[in-house]
Design a protein around this motif. Structure first.
Motif, mmCIF file in Angstrom:
data_model
loop_
_atom_site.group_PDB
_atom_site.id
_atom_site.type_symbol
_atom_site.label_atom_id
_atom_site.label_comp_id
_atom_site.label_asym_id
_atom_site.label_seq_id
_atom_site.Cartn_x
_atom_site.Cartn_y
_atom_site.Cartn_z
ATOM 1 N N HIS A 41 0.787 -1.239 0.000
ATOM 2 C CA HIS A 41 0.000 0.000 0.000
ATOM 3 C C HIS A 41 0.816 1.285 0.000
ATOM 4 O O HIS A 41 0.229 2.373 -0.078
ATOM 5 C CB HIS A 41 -0.947 0.003 1.211
ATOM 6 N N HIS A 42 2.128 1.229 0.124
ATOM 7 C CA HIS A 42 2.896 2.482 0.219
ATOM 8 C C HIS A 42 2.636 3.377 -0.996
ATOM 9 O O HIS A 42 2.487 2.887 -2.119
ATOM 10 C CB HIS A 42 4.398 2.189 0.355
ATOM 11 N N ILE A 43 2.659 4.690 -0.722
ATOM 12 C CA ILE A 43 2.271 5.662 -1.742
ATOM 13 C C ILE A 43 3.136 5.560 -3.000
ATOM 14 O O ILE A 43 2.643 5.752 -4.120
ATOM 15 C CB ILE A 43 2.280 7.111 -1.160
ATOM 16 N N ARG A 73 1.478 -17.005 -9.490
ATOM 17 C CA ARG A 73 1.253 -17.458 -8.104
ATOM 18 C C ARG A 73 1.575 -16.322 -7.155
ATOM 19 O O ARG A 73 2.587 -15.643 -7.305
ATOM 20 C CB ARG A 73 2.175 -18.641 -7.782
ATOM 21 N N VAL A 74 0.721 -16.150 -6.180
ATOM 22 C CA VAL A 74 0.899 -15.069 -5.212
ATOM 23 C C VAL A 74 1.608 -15.609 -3.973
ATOM 24 O O VAL A 74 1.230 -16.655 -3.442
ATOM 25 C CB VAL A 74 -0.468 -14.461 -4.839
ATOM 26 N N ILE A 75 2.630 -14.895 -3.547
ATOM 27 C CA ILE A 75 3.369 -15.278 -2.342
ATOM 28 C C ILE A 75 3.296 -14.113 -1.356
ATOM 29 O O ILE A 75 3.755 -13.010 -1.652
ATOM 30 C CB ILE A 75 4.852 -15.584 -2.668
ATOM 31 N N GLU A 76 2.688 -14.357 -0.207
ATOM 32 C CA GLU A 76 2.638 -13.318 0.830
ATOM 33 C C GLU A 76 3.987 -13.244 1.529
ATOM 34 O O GLU A 76 4.534 -14.263 1.953
ATOM 35 C CB GLU A 76 1.552 -13.672 1.868
ATOM 36 N N THR A 77 4.499 -12.015 1.641
ATOM 37 C CA THR A 77 5.807 -11.823 2.272
ATOM 38 C C THR A 77 5.757 -10.685 3.292
ATOM 39 O O THR A 77 6.356 -9.635 3.095
ATOM 40 C CB THR A 77 6.885 -11.520 1.205
ATOM 41 N N PRO A 78 5.036 -10.870 4.403
ATOM 42 C CA PRO A 78 4.962 -9.821 5.411
ATOM 43 C C PRO A 78 6.338 -9.470 5.969
ATOM 44 O O PRO A 78 7.204 -10.337 6.065
ATOM 45 C CB PRO A 78 4.060 -10.424 6.493
ATOM 46 N N ALA A 84 9.149 -6.519 -5.508
ATOM 47 C CA ALA A 84 8.904 -5.167 -4.978
ATOM 48 C C ALA A 84 9.823 -4.832 -3.809
ATOM 49 O O ALA A 84 11.034 -4.854 -3.964
ATOM 50 C CB ALA A 84 7.437 -4.983 -4.633
ATOM 51 N N ASP A 85 9.257 -4.542 -2.636
ATOM 52 C CA ASP A 85 10.074 -4.066 -1.518
ATOM 53 C C ASP A 85 10.350 -5.153 -0.489
ATOM 54 O O ASP A 85 10.644 -4.873 0.674
ATOM 55 C CB ASP A 85 9.398 -2.858 -0.834
ATOM 56 N N THR A 86 10.250 -6.429 -0.919
ATOM 57 C CA THR A 86 10.634 -7.516 -0.018
ATOM 58 C C THR A 86 12.095 -7.891 -0.231
ATOM 59 O O THR A 86 12.881 -7.920 0.720
ATOM 60 C CB THR A 86 9.727 -8.742 -0.222
ATOM 61 N N LEU A 87 12.458 -8.169 -1.478
ATOM 62 C CA LEU A 87 13.835 -8.601 -1.778
ATOM 63 C C LEU A 87 14.425 -7.692 -2.849
ATOM 64 O O LEU A 87 13.854 -7.545 -3.931
ATOM 65 C CB LEU A 87 13.811 -10.054 -2.278
ATOM 66 N N PHE A 88 15.554 -7.062 -2.516
ATOM 67 C CA PHE A 88 16.277 -6.216 -3.471
ATOM 68 C C PHE A 88 17.574 -6.905 -3.887
ATOM 69 O O PHE A 88 18.004 -7.856 -3.247
ATOM 70 C CB PHE A 88 16.650 -4.870 -2.816
ATOM 71 N N ALA A 89 18.209 -6.382 -4.927
ATOM 72 C CA ALA A 89 19.558 -6.827 -5.248
ATOM 73 C C ALA A 89 20.442 -6.527 -4.040
ATOM 74 O O ALA A 89 20.572 -5.365 -3.632
ATOM 75 C CB ALA A 89 20.074 -6.096 -6.488
ATOM 76 N N GLY A 127 13.733 -5.319 2.167
ATOM 77 C CA GLY A 127 12.972 -4.145 2.553
ATOM 78 C C GLY A 127 13.142 -3.800 4.031
ATOM 79 O O GLY A 127 13.424 -4.663 4.859
ATOM 80 N N ARG A 128 12.964 -2.533 4.331
ATOM 81 C CA ARG A 128 12.962 -2.104 5.729
ATOM 82 C C ARG A 128 11.721 -2.632 6.424
ATOM 83 O O ARG A 128 10.675 -2.817 5.816
ATOM 84 C CB ARG A 128 12.931 -0.577 5.815
ATOM 85 N N LEU A 129 11.850 -2.825 7.732
ATOM 86 C CA LEU A 129 10.736 -3.387 8.503
ATOM 87 C C LEU A 129 9.884 -2.262 9.061
ATOM 88 O O LEU A 129 10.239 -1.641 10.040
ATOM 89 C CB LEU A 129 11.294 -4.250 9.637
ATOM 90 N N PHE A 130 8.747 -2.020 8.396
ATOM 91 C CA PHE A 130 7.848 -0.981 8.879
ATOM 92 C C PHE A 130 6.692 -1.551 9.693
ATOM 93 O O PHE A 130 6.244 -0.942 10.643
ATOM 94 C CB PHE A 130 7.286 -0.163 7.706
ATOM 95 N N GLU A 131 6.162 -2.696 9.269
ATOM 96 C CA GLU A 131 4.918 -3.163 9.898
ATOM 97 C C GLU A 131 5.004 -4.562 10.514
ATOM 98 O O GLU A 131 4.058 -5.008 11.143
ATOM 99 C CB GLU A 131 3.775 -3.134 8.862
ATOM 100 N N ARG A 132 6.115 -5.260 10.278
ATOM 101 C CA ARG A 132 6.250 -6.593 10.856
ATOM 102 C C ARG A 132 7.675 -6.761 11.391
ATOM 103 O O ARG A 132 8.529 -5.919 11.160
ATOM 104 C CB ARG A 132 5.919 -7.688 9.822
ATOM 105 N N THR A 133 7.893 -7.863 12.091
ATOM 106 C CA THR A 133 9.178 -8.063 12.771
ATOM 107 C C THR A 133 10.229 -8.644 11.825
ATOM 108 O O THR A 133 9.919 -9.141 10.738
ATOM 109 C CB THR A 133 9.022 -9.064 13.925
#
Ligand code: ZN
Ligand code: FE
Length: 256
Positions: free
Chosen positions: A58-60, A108-113, A133-138, A142-148
């Motif tokens: 959901h990030h802008i 296939r959709v993979i949830e990555t909280p 997207a913002d789960t795995l970068f080169a 991603g930074r942890l904003f909403e989960r541990t």
């Protein structure tokens, strides 16, 4: 089945825009909708009309152009069920393990909280493509904003079982800073050192570092390598769990 065509371009400050086109059916999806102008230009450049938006979170900087594109193209917006209320114009929700077709291509959709609570990645298993997207970068995650950190470690584990030949498209050009950080965590990794040098050279010329490959990430990305003995030794964390090692690496990156 003809191969998907992919157009990558930069938007905002450091976001990547990605269009995925199926030449057989003329469908075109934008992975997220970071910024209207660059997406329209990329689509026009290729002569494609946007039929879908695949939203990852959901990030802008990933949803800002949703409504404008929907108005222009009448495209269908797909996104994570766990962030449904925060995604403008959402038509269809997706949860972990859900599958659908893009033309004849299986998705296939993979949830990555981790980065957010409901972040999803889109995997095209037959095409060997992952939109992370913002789960795995080169060389990063991603930074942890909403989960541990433990949640993110678990999410990255779900991605790391995908085949080594999977091409990974990610949400931001953070690769140079990721590379400079990675060598502090894994200083004796020869493949990483060579890769970091290449990235310095490529970024000095403004070259894109997208996509990357899963096999390469598994060998060089410290966020996938918390179990690696050399990294554990370097951090003096030999007796800790993988989650604890990952948490420490993430914390160090936040302060890098
Ligand atoms: Zn984000
Ligand atoms: Fe982002």
């Amino acid at each position: 089945m003809r191969a998907l065509e992919i157009e990558v371009f930069s938007c905002r400050t450091d976001n990547y825009g990605v269009l995925v086109h199926d030449p057989e059916t003329d469908l075109t999806a934008t992975i997220d909708a970071p910024e209207e102008g660059p997406i329209l230009e990329a689509a026009a450049r290729r002569g494609w009309k946007i039929t879908h938006i695949f939203t990852t979170h959901h990030h802008i900087d990933h949803v800002e152009a949703n409504l404008a594109l929907k108005e222009k193209f009448g495209c269908e917006i797909i996104g994570p069920v766990n962030e449904a209320l925060a995604i403008p114009g959402l038509d269809k929700t997706m949860a972990d393990g859900d599958e659908f077709h893009f033309g004849e291509h299986l998705v296939r959709v993979i949830e990555t909280p981790g980065h957010t609570a409901g972040h999803i990645c889109y995997h095209f298993p037959d095409d060997k493509i992952l939109f992370a997207a913002d789960t795995l970068f080169a060389l990063g995650c991603g930074r942890l904003f909403e989960r541990t950190a433990a949640d993110m470690w678990h999410s990255l584990q779900k991605l790391s079982v995908l085949p080594d030949e999977t091409a990974i498209y990610f949400g931001h050009e953070y690769t140079l800073s990721n590379a400079r950080f990675a060598v502090t965590i894994d200083p004796d990794n020869e493949r990483l050192k060579a890769r970091a040098e290449q990235i310095e050279a490529d970024r000095a010329q403004g070259k894109f570092t997208i996509p990357t490959m899963m096999g390469l990430e598994k060998e060089t990305n410290p966020f996938l390598r918390a179990a690696d003995p050399a990294i554990r030794r370097n951090l003096v964390m030999e007796s800790k769990t993988n989650e604890e090692v990952f948490t420490e690496i993430r914390k160090r990156k936040d302060n890098f």
